[in-house]
Design a protein around this motif. Sequence first.
Motif, PDB file in Angstrom:
ATOM      1  N   GLN A 143       4.676  15.355  53.064  1.00  0.00           N
ATOM      2  CA  GLN A 143       5.967  15.767  53.619  1.00  0.00           C
ATOM      3  C   GLN A 143       6.206  15.206  55.029  1.00  0.00           C
ATOM      4  O   GLN A 143       7.328  15.236  55.538  1.00  0.00           O
ATOM      5  N   LYS A 144       5.128  14.689  55.669  1.00  0.00           N
ATOM      6  CA  LYS A 144       5.282  14.196  57.047  1.00  0.00           C
ATOM      7  C   LYS A 144       6.271  13.030  57.159  1.00  0.00           C
ATOM      8  O   LYS A 144       7.146  13.051  58.045  1.00  0.00           O
ATOM      9  N   PRO A 145       6.201  11.993  56.295  1.00  0.00           N
ATOM     10  CA  PRO A 145       7.187  10.898  56.400  1.00  0.00           C
ATOM     11  C   PRO A 145       8.626  11.387  56.234  1.00  0.00           C
ATOM     12  O   PRO A 145       9.530  10.903  56.917  1.00  0.00           O
ATOM     13  N   GLN A 146       8.834  12.348  55.336  1.00  0.00           N
ATOM     14  CA  GLN A 146      10.184  12.863  55.128  1.00  0.00           C
ATOM     15  C   GLN A 146      10.692  13.572  56.372  1.00  0.00           C
ATOM     16  O   GLN A 146      11.844  13.406  56.765  1.00  0.00           O
ATOM     17  N   LEU A 147       9.825  14.378  57.003  1.00  0.00           N
ATOM     18  CA  LEU A 147      10.221  15.096  58.215  1.00  0.00           C
ATOM     19  C   LEU A 147      10.541  14.120  59.351  1.00  0.00           C
ATOM     20  O   LEU A 147      11.512  14.305  60.096  1.00  0.00           O
ATOM     21  N   GLU A 148       9.750  13.049  59.483  1.00  0.00           N
ATOM     22  CA  GLU A 148      10.006  12.062  60.528  1.00  0.00           C
ATOM     23  C   GLU A 148      11.313  11.311  60.273  1.00  0.00           C
ATOM     24  O   GLU A 148      12.055  10.995  61.201  1.00  0.00           O
ATOM     25  N   ALA A 149      11.601  11.033  59.007  1.00  0.00           N
ATOM     26  CA  ALA A 149      12.855  10.351  58.666  1.00  0.00           C
ATOM     27  C   ALA A 149      14.061  11.220  59.014  1.00  0.00           C
ATOM     28  O   ALA A 149      15.084  10.726  59.509  1.00  0.00           O
ATOM     29  N   GLU A 150      13.951  12.526  58.743  1.00  0.00           N
ATOM     30  CA  GLU A 150      15.051  13.435  59.087  1.00  0.00           C
ATOM     31  C   GLU A 150      15.268  13.480  60.596  1.00  0.00           C
ATOM     32  O   GLU A 150      16.413  13.571  61.073  1.00  0.00           O
ATOM     33  N   LEU A 151      14.166  13.409  61.373  1.00  0.00           N
ATOM     34  CA  LEU A 151      14.293  13.383  62.827  1.00  0.00           C
ATOM     35  C   LEU A 151      15.002  12.106  63.289  1.00  0.00           C
ATOM     36  O   LEU A 151      15.894  12.152  64.149  1.00  0.00           O
ATOM     37  N   ARG A 152      14.628  10.958  62.731  1.00  0.00           N
ATOM     38  CA  ARG A 152      15.273   9.694  63.103  1.00  0.00           C
ATOM     39  C   ARG A 152      16.757   9.705  62.748  1.00  0.00           C
ATOM     40  O   ARG A 152      17.587   9.183  63.486  1.00  0.00           O
ATOM     41  N   ALA A 153      17.093  10.316  61.601  1.00  0.00           N
ATOM     42  CA  ALA A 153      18.501  10.405  61.213  1.00  0.00           C
ATOM     43  C   ALA A 153      19.283  11.260  62.201  1.00  0.00           C
ATOM     44  O   ALA A 153      20.432  10.952  62.556  1.00  0.00           O
ATOM     45  N   ALA A 154      18.666  12.353  62.682  1.00  0.00           N
ATOM     46  CA  ALA A 154      19.326  13.208  63.662  1.00  0.00           C
ATOM     47  C   ALA A 154      19.526  12.468  64.981  1.00  0.00           C
ATOM     48  O   ALA A 154      20.567  12.599  65.639  1.00  0.00           O
TER      49      ALA A 154
END
Length: 362
Positions: A143-154
């Motif tokens: 789940q870590k890559p998904q969480l980091e991607a959501e942060l970059r999108a924000a």
Amino acid sequence: MKPSRVLAFVILLGAIAWIGSGVFGRDGEQTAALAPQAETQEQSLFRVAVLPVTVENHARRIVLSGRTEADRRVTVIARADGTIEQLNVRRGAQVKTGDILAVISDEAREALVAQAKAKLEQRRTELRARLKLIEQGNLAPLQKPQLEAELRAAEASLAQAETELSKNKVRAPIDGMVIDVPVETGQPLQIGAKVAEIIGLDPMLAVVEIAERQLGGIAVGDTAKVKTVNGVEAEGRVRFISAAASAQTRTYRVDIELANPDGRLPDGVTCDVILELAPEPAAHVPRSALTFSAEGRLGVRVVGAGDVVAFVPVRIVEDGLDHVWLGGLETGQRVIVQGQDFVKEGQRVTPVEASATVIGKG
């Protein structure tokens, strides 16, 4: 011998002596008359004023009429919809790059920025919390890559919102003078609407059109002098020579760059541009020396060996009011500057060196 024969012989000798004395007398008189006649012919030779010329490399100059033109001209437009809340400039204002010309209402763009910031903070908090769970083994590491991607999108959403908000401020893209402001405070605008027009006065360009036969004589970097109709003089260098001729005039555009830190040179004023072309061998002679041969060729008459007149065809390298630079002559040739129209080729004359008043000043 009979006396009659002696008398006849004496008479014959006397007759011969009388006839001989008459012939020899006339020959002497003719010889004595020829000497003054030769002297009279010498004295009657036509007198012409001559000027010895010197051939040197002469840099031709051409004077062209042109106009000044701002090197940079920018139309500043609105990049966002809204109403003008603040207008900071008017025509004639000097601006620097980045100066705020006008402020447009935000139309909820500030709210979008606040929303994006809140979303970014939420993603950061979620990422920190879930990373701890992953470290403790309570959450799958996948789940870590998904969480980091959501942060970059924000983060990207916040950057986009801030960019949209920055469009509220209309800024000057160049240093220069504002020459047009077609809007007023309170006026609604749409994206692409003109807010102001700015021209850069330094450097300034002098633009001329040059004929194709003169094109080979100039090059980028050549020096040029410029004088405007309002008396401003400046010196610059050729920056651009067009490689394509104008379809209407068959001339080529030439740009001369002029330093203009104090703005003395305005945009669009008529000016004279003096260009120095490539030098070529030429002699400096009075314009009055030019004449035409019997065949209609342009040239000058010179006094050659034996003081005999000859015609030399020439070409005009540079024309002037009183003097011209001519190609086709040789150093030392004596050009007739007075009387050339009263003599002809092959005629012997008496050359007299021209006075300073005839030669004149260059």
